[in-house]
Design a protein around this motif. Structure first.
Motif, PDB file in Angstrom:
ATOM      1  N   ALA A 495       0.829  -1.210   0.000  1.00 15.27           N
ATOM      2  CA  ALA A 495       0.000   0.000   0.000  1.00 15.27           C
ATOM      3  C   ALA A 495       0.862   1.257   0.000  1.00 15.27           C
ATOM      4  CB  ALA A 495      -0.927  -0.009   1.213  1.00 15.27           C
ATOM      5  N   ALA A 496       1.961   1.240   0.748  1.00 15.84           N
ATOM      6  CA  ALA A 496       2.855   2.394   0.798  1.00 15.84           C
ATOM      7  C   ALA A 496       3.510   2.647  -0.550  1.00 15.84           C
ATOM      8  CB  ALA A 496       3.927   2.177   1.865  1.00 15.84           C
ATOM      9  N   SER A 497       3.558   1.624  -1.396  1.00 10.34           N
ATOM     10  CA  SER A 497       4.153   1.757  -2.730  1.00 10.34           C
ATOM     11  C   SER A 497       3.097   1.967  -3.800  1.00 10.34           C
ATOM     12  CB  SER A 497       4.973   0.496  -3.056  1.00 10.34           C
ATOM     13  OG  SER A 497       5.977   0.288  -2.104  1.00 10.34           O
ATOM     14  N   GLY A 498       1.840   2.134  -3.373  1.00  7.03           N
ATOM     15  CA  GLY A 498       0.768   2.353  -4.340  1.00  7.03           C
ATOM     16  C   GLY A 498       0.302   1.077  -5.006  1.00  7.03           C
ATOM     17  N   ASN A 513       2.283 -13.314  -7.030  1.00  9.48           N
ATOM     18  CA  ASN A 513       2.896 -13.063  -8.339  1.00  9.48           C
ATOM     19  C   ASN A 513       2.306 -11.839  -9.018  1.00  9.48           C
ATOM     20  OD1 ASN A 513       4.707 -15.169  -8.180  1.00  9.48           O
ATOM     21  ND2 ASN A 513       3.418 -16.614  -9.296  1.00  9.48           N
ATOM     22  N   LYS A 514       1.011 -11.630  -8.831  1.00  9.70           N
ATOM     23  CA  LYS A 514       0.390 -10.422  -9.408  1.00  9.70           C
ATOM     24  C   LYS A 514       1.000  -9.166  -8.788  1.00  9.70           C
ATOM     25  CE  LYS A 514      -3.993  -8.133 -10.438  1.00  9.70           C
ATOM     26  NZ  LYS A 514      -3.424  -6.800 -10.139  1.00  9.70           N
ATOM     27  N   LEU A 515       1.210  -9.208  -7.474  1.00  2.37           N
ATOM     28  CA  LEU A 515       1.840  -8.070  -6.807  1.00  2.37           C
ATOM     29  C   LEU A 515       3.249  -7.845  -7.363  1.00  2.37           C
ATOM     30  CD1 LEU A 515       2.058  -5.929  -4.558  1.00  2.37           C
ATOM     31  CD2 LEU A 515       2.810  -7.783  -3.028  1.00  2.37           C
ATOM     32  N   LEU A 516       4.018  -8.928  -7.522  1.00  6.64           N
ATOM     33  CA  LEU A 516       5.377  -8.820  -8.051  1.00  6.64           C
ATOM     34  C   LEU A 516       5.372  -8.311  -9.490  1.00  6.64           C
ATOM     35  CD1 LEU A 516       6.748 -12.174  -6.596  1.00  6.64           C
ATOM     36  CD2 LEU A 516       7.367  -9.882  -5.829  1.00  6.64           C
ATOM     37  N   HIS A 517       4.384  -8.772 -10.263  1.00  5.20           N
ATOM     38  CA  HIS A 517       4.269  -8.335 -11.655  1.00  5.20           C
ATOM     39  C   HIS A 517       3.928  -6.849 -11.729  1.00  5.20           C
ATOM     40  CE1 HIS A 517       2.118  -7.695 -15.512  1.00  5.20           C
ATOM     41  NE2 HIS A 517       3.071  -8.481 -15.995  1.00  5.20           N
ATOM     42  N   ASP A 518       3.024  -6.414 -10.850  1.00  7.29           N
ATOM     43  CA  ASP A 518       2.629  -4.999 -10.842  1.00  7.29           C
ATOM     44  C   ASP A 518       3.804  -4.098 -10.453  1.00  7.29           C
ATOM     45  OD1 ASP A 518       0.105  -5.774 -11.547  1.00  7.29           O
ATOM     46  OD2 ASP A 518      -0.736  -5.609  -9.518  1.00  7.29           O
ATOM     47  N   ALA A 519       4.733  -4.649  -9.631  1.00  5.07           N
ATOM     48  CA  ALA A 519       5.883  -3.856  -9.185  1.00  5.07           C
ATOM     49  C   ALA A 519       6.989  -3.812 -10.225  1.00  5.07           C
ATOM     50  CB  ALA A 519       6.428  -4.419  -7.876  1.00  5.07           C
ATOM     51  N   ALA A 520       6.970  -4.747 -11.178  1.00  6.63           N
ATOM     52  CA  ALA A 520       8.036  -4.818 -12.178  1.00  6.63           C
ATOM     53  C   ALA A 520       8.125  -3.513 -12.961  1.00  6.63           C
ATOM     54  CB  ALA A 520       7.780  -5.987 -13.127  1.00  6.63           C
ATOM     55  N   GLY A 521       9.349  -3.030 -13.142  1.00  9.75           N
ATOM     56  CA  GLY A 521       9.564  -1.806 -13.889  1.00  9.75           C
ATOM     57  C   GLY A 521       9.425  -0.539 -13.070  1.00  9.75           C
ATOM     58  N   ARG A 522       9.037  -0.684 -11.804  1.00  7.69           N
ATOM     59  CA  ARG A 522       8.909   0.482 -10.932  1.00  7.69           C
ATOM     60  C   ARG A 522      10.112   0.561 -10.002  1.00  7.69           C
ATOM     61  NH1 ARG A 522       2.729   1.226  -9.213  1.00  7.69           N
ATOM     62  NH2 ARG A 522       3.799   2.312  -7.531  1.00  7.69           N
ATOM     63  N   ASP A 523      10.304   1.716  -9.385  1.00 12.47           N
ATOM     64  CA  ASP A 523      11.403   1.875  -8.439  1.00 12.47           C
ATOM     65  C   ASP A 523      11.258   0.939  -7.243  1.00 12.47           C
ATOM     66  OD1 ASP A 523      12.570   3.794  -9.992  1.00 12.47           O
ATOM     67  OD2 ASP A 523      11.763   5.506  -8.864  1.00 12.47           O
ATOM     68  N   GLU A 524      10.021   0.549  -6.955  1.00 11.53           N
ATOM     69  CA  GLU A 524       9.774  -0.264  -5.760  1.00 11.53           C
ATOM     70  C   GLU A 524       9.950  -1.761  -6.012  1.00 11.53           C
ATOM     71  OE1 GLU A 524       7.371   3.490  -5.658  1.00 11.53           O
ATOM     72  OE2 GLU A 524       7.579   1.823  -7.064  1.00 11.53           O
TER      73      GLU A 524
END
Length: 763
Positions: A495-498, A513-524
């Motif tokens: 949540a802190a990372s949006g 895995n969905k969470l990890l996929h959503d984070a891919a390509g972001r600073d977080e």
């Protein structure tokens, strides 16, 4: 006059004794002497011309190469003073190879008749075929001592670094090996360990230099964590007495091109694989996959000294510059290593999958294999990518491409199964030839790596399912679901990372895995991967099956690495018992003690992990120790009431920014949100933020790094005089210049939204 054997007798002998197939071996077996040897030679040539020997990979005519680790007998010195040795297990029919022993300054003196275990390297020289480096003299296993050398008028003494060790060792003036005051040294016992007067004597065999130097780091960790790194005499004696297994009672797999694929610097090869298209019309587009694993159980039998020592160690421990093996070199580097061109005993599984990677069935066997090639990952990947070399070119169409075709199907099945897909780069610490740390890089993962991983996972599942179906006790590899409190922490990090992690439903790896996929390509992305890893429970061994959450598998056991894991040896013994392959399977005593064994080897695994982690931290500190004052970009990886932890982008090293080094104001720690808030500017410091830090301390002995915080999210932090501690107000007006202060309501809202992160473990 000796009676000649029939052709059938000769073929039977060659088949049952693949390691004793030279003409002299056959002659000795049938009592053939004198002129009768000429008739034997004629029979062998006829068998060759008739094609019988060719069908067996020319067992008689094709001499086997020497394995990389071999038993040698030292010969008398040559006129030039060179020391040669003869291989005691030469299997070829041709002229016995010549081996030159290359002694090091620290090696003990060798004499004619000594039997040694040595590591061999093929060379192209006029007077010898191999060069040998001594591992140890067989039958000789002096106690090793690691400690700090102190000079005395008589020579010196050694202060051991082992936990709880209080015995000092005396070193004679001619046995110091040139060691200097304060150096870390490795020595061996040079007399009785107990003496009436004074201290026992030792001889220095290796100077390790400054205790804070890189090459000493792993050795210190080994001793500090109590990892056994010397084999008792009786264990070595058992290993040295072993002979290569023959074909009797085994399936002949020498015609299968079972290749090994390992890191380029691998010294042992405990797994091999082969795949081909399934010709069953009922399985269109399907594949047959073979995985063969070294048959360690043949050599390490229940109740033996080897078995007790292997269980005691639990596993091999791997450090950047050395390995502490579970088994002696005679087994781990020789008889239980599937070297190219050498007959080796194995336990193999034949698995059938359909065109989409579903496993349709499996069959296990106890076999004898001969690998046609020992390859490494980059070499295999290059061949598939269109750049084969001389070794992979002949294997490309019939061996490598079918392997990748089968892997493609398994990859489909993996995507459906959705095992946890963490992206955590592996650090690779590199050294020069003289032991100096030269670089810290991140390893590149290739499809060749993933191929082997998928094949091994499939074989491990096959072993667990087979033993469960046969109601045979075994040790499962268990990985339970994350506990609710760790999942809640992960949700707050997301949540802190949006980002968002599903709530209110049964957790599956697909959700993570969905969470990890959503984070891919972001600073977080790294933050989310690390937070997900921290939410996981630790895997362990158990005779009860609770499934493997991370791999999304109901039944999983470790079968593929019995050289380096005792758990896999237990599974091999269970397979032997289940199939009735011999008397070296799981015993009633083994079965009764499975619970204790599971707990013990889970503990030794954790011990090795801690030692390996401590070693990596120390190596990174040593690597950075000459860069004091340098500035580095990184991310906040942890927050505590005494400061923040920062992970550097360049090396992945973790270090601490103490609270007093955070800038020219005081920061209050909010335990609920695990954030820091500036008392004057309202600056909020939270997990995952980008920072620039300056290295102010690097301690190789402890592995500790300390930083100054220079910028937070590209905003320069205000500098000022030292303060008394967090939460204390200084006098005078607040100092500006930091990030813009938010209104009180906004600050409170931010704090609640921030993640709750436990302090990074440092034990």
């Amino acid at each position: 006059m000796s009676m000649l054997p029939t052709k059938s007798d000769i073929l039977a002998w060659i088949s049952e004794h693949p390691t004793l197939t030279a003409k002299r071996d056959i002659a000795k077996a049938f009592g053939i002497k004198g002129a009768a040897r000429i008739d034997l030679k004629r029979l062998l040539k006829e068998l060759e011309s008739e094609g019988h020997l060719e069908k067996r990979h020319k067992t008689y005519r094709d001499p086997d190469r020497l394995p990389p680790v071999s038993v040698l007998q030292v010969l008398a010195p040559s006129r030039d003073g060179d020391l040669f040795a003869r291989p005691l297990e030469w299997q070829g029919e041709g002229r016995e190879p010549v081996v030159l022993v290359m002694p090091r300054a620290s090696d003990p003196a060798l004499g004619e008749g000594d039997r040694i275990l040595a590591r061999l390297q093929v060379v192209q020289a006029e007077d010898h075929n191999y060069e040998a480096r001594l591992i140890r003299r067989i039958g000789s296993n002096p106690k090793k001592i690691v400690g700090i050398f102190r000079k005395t008028s008589e020579g010196g003494r050694i202060l051991p670094i082992d936990k709880g060790a209080d015995t000092e060792w005396t070193v004679a003036a001619d046995a110091t090996g040139g060691a200097r005051e304060g150096e870390l040294v490795e020595a061996e016992q040079a007399g009785p360990s107990r003496v009436r007067m004074g201290n026992p004597k030792a001889r220095i065999t290796l100077r390790l230099g400054d205790p804070s130097e890189p090459r000493a780091v792993s050795l210190i960790a080994i001793h500090q964590h109590g990892i056994p790194d010397d084999f008792p005499d009786e264990v070595l004696a058992e290993a040295d007495s072993m002979k290569p297994a023959g074909l009797k009672g085994r399936k002949d797999l020498r015609d299968l091109p079972l290749i090994t694929i390992d890191p380029s610097d691998a010294r042992d090869h405990d797994d091999a694989c082969y795949a081909h298209a399934d010709d069953d019309p009922k399985n269109p587009g399907g594949h047959v996959i073979w995985v063969a694993i070294a048959d360690v159980a043949h050599y390490v039998r229940p109740g033996t000294a080897l078995d007790h020592e292997a269980r005691k160690r639990g596993n091999s421990s791997y450090f950047p510059d050395r390995v502490v093996p579970m088994l002696p070199d005679r087994l781990s580097g020789d008889l239980c290593s599937l070297h190219e061109g050498v007959p080796r005993a194995c336990i193999a599984v034949r698995m059938v999958i359909d065109s989409t990677g579903n496993k349709l069935g499996q069959t296990f066997c106890r076999g004898l294999m001969r690998s046609p090639a020992s390859l490494h990952y980059q070499q295999v990947q290059a061949a598939i990518d269109g750049q084969p070399d001389a070794q992979t070119e002949p294997l490309l169409e019939d061996v490598l491409k079918p392997l990748y075709a089968a892997y493609g199907a398994l990859r489909e099945a993996r995507e459906r199964r959705q095992p946890l897909d963490l992206d955590l780069p592996e650090r690779k610490i590199e050294f020069s030839d003289d032991g100096k740390l030269t670089a810290v890089n991140f390893s590149v993962r290739l499809d060749a790596h993933r191929l082997i991983e998928e094949f091994m996972v499939l074989a491990n599942v096959a072993a667990a399912e087979t033993l469960t179906a046969r109601k045979t006790p075994l040790l499962f590899r268990v990985h339970e679901e994350p506990p609710p409190e760790k999942l809640e922490t992960l949700r707050e990090v997301a949540a802190a990372s949006g980002l968002q992690l599903a709530k209110g439903q049964v957790l599956k790896t697909a959700h993570l895995n969905k969470l990890l996929h959503d984070a891919a390509g972001r600073d977080e992305v790294e933050l989310i991967n690390m937070a997900t890893l921290r939410s996981m429970t630790q895997a362990y061994y158990s005779p009860a099956n609770f499934g493997h959450f991370g791999l999304a598998l109901r039944s999983y056991a470790h079968f593929t690495s019995p050289i380096r894991r005792y758990s896999d040896l237990v599974v091999h013994r269970a397979l032997i018992l289940a199939h009735g392959w011999g008397d070296d399977g799981l015993t009633p005593q083994d079965i009764e003690g499975l619970e204790n064994t599971a707990q013990h080897i889970s503990d030794t695994e954790r011990r090795s992990m801690m030692a390996e982690r401590d070693t990596t931290d120390r190596y990174l500190a040593a690597f950075l120790s000459d860069r004091i004052g340098a500035e580095f970009p990184g991310k906040i990886s942890g927050i505590a009431n005494f400061g923040i932890f920062v992970k550097l982008d360049e090396t992945g090293a973790d270090g601490l920014v103490p609270m007093r080094n955070l800038g020219n104001e005081y920061f209050h720690y909010d335990a609920a949100s695990a954030t820091l808030m500036g008392a004057d500017t309202g600056t909020v410091i939270s997990l995952g933020q980008r920072v620039t830090v300056k290295l102010i301390e690097a301690a190789p002995v402890t592995g500790g790094l300390a930083f100054d915080l220079l910028t937070l999210e590209d905003v320069e932090m205000p500098r000022g005089p030292s303060r008394g501690g967090p939460g204390r107000r200084r006098s005078g007006p607040p100092t500006g210049g930091g990030p813009r202060r938010k209104p009180a309501k906004a600050r409170k809202k931010d704090a609640k939204a921030r993640t709750k992160v436990k302090r990074r473990r440092t034990s």
